[in-house]
Design a protein around this motif. Sequence first.
Motif, short mmCIF file in Angstrom:
data_model
loop_
_atom_site.label_atom_id
_atom_site.label_comp_id
_atom_site.label_asym_id
_atom_site.label_seq_id
_atom_site.Cartn_x
_atom_site.Cartn_y
_atom_site.Cartn_z
N ALA A 1 16.10 -30.81 22.81
CA ALA A 1 15.31 -30.40 21.64
C ALA A 1 15.15 -31.56 20.65
CB ALA A 1 15.98 -29.21 20.95
N ILE A 2 16.21 -32.33 20.46
CA ILE A 2 16.15 -33.48 19.55
C ILE A 2 15.20 -34.55 20.12
CG2 ILE A 2 17.48 -35.41 18.59
CD1 ILE A 2 19.83 -33.39 18.30
N GLN A 3 15.30 -34.82 21.41
CA GLN A 3 14.41 -35.79 22.04
C GLN A 3 12.95 -35.33 21.94
OE1 GLN A 3 15.75 -36.35 26.07
NE2 GLN A 3 17.72 -37.16 25.43
N ARG A 4 12.73 -34.03 22.17
CA ARG A 4 11.37 -33.48 22.08
C ARG A 4 10.81 -33.65 20.67
NH1 ARG A 4 12.25 -28.66 24.40
NH2 ARG A 4 13.12 -27.83 22.48
N MET A 5 11.65 -33.42 19.66
CA MET A 5 11.20 -33.54 18.28
C MET A 5 10.90 -35.00 17.95
SD MET A 5 10.51 -31.60 15.82
CE MET A 5 9.57 -32.30 14.52
N ALA B 1 19.82 -32.15 11.09
CA ALA B 1 21.27 -31.94 11.05
C ALA B 1 22.01 -33.01 11.84
CB ALA B 1 21.62 -30.55 11.60
N ARG B 2 21.48 -33.39 12.97
CA ARG B 2 22.12 -34.43 13.79
C ARG B 2 22.18 -35.75 13.01
NH1 ARG B 2 25.71 -35.89 17.62
NH2 ARG B 2 24.91 -37.48 18.99
N GLY B 3 21.12 -36.06 12.30
CA GLY B 3 21.07 -37.32 11.55
C GLY B 3 21.88 -37.31 10.27
#
Length: 83
Positions: A55-59, A29-31
Amino acid sequence: MPIYAAIVKLFPKCEKRGDFGRDVILLVARGKCGLTLRELGSRMGGMDYLAVSIAIQRMKKRLTADAAARSLITSVERRLYSV
C-alpha cells in the motif's frame, strides 16, 4: 503516539481494503511515526506487514504521477502539524 492518532482522526473510516485514504494514512504514519510495517498493520485492523508495504509503495508511485495526491499529502501533513 499522538501523530498516528491525529492521522486516524482525520480519516476515521479509511481502514477498508482498496481505500485511497488508507494508503494516505499508511504513508504519512510510516514517515512520521516511526512504526514498523507490522505495527502499522496491527493498528489498521490487522493488515499483514506485506499488505502495508504494498500500500505504501502504491501510494508513492501514485504521488509521482498525480499532483492532486501530492497536494492531499501536503494538506494532511500541514493539518497534523496544527493539531
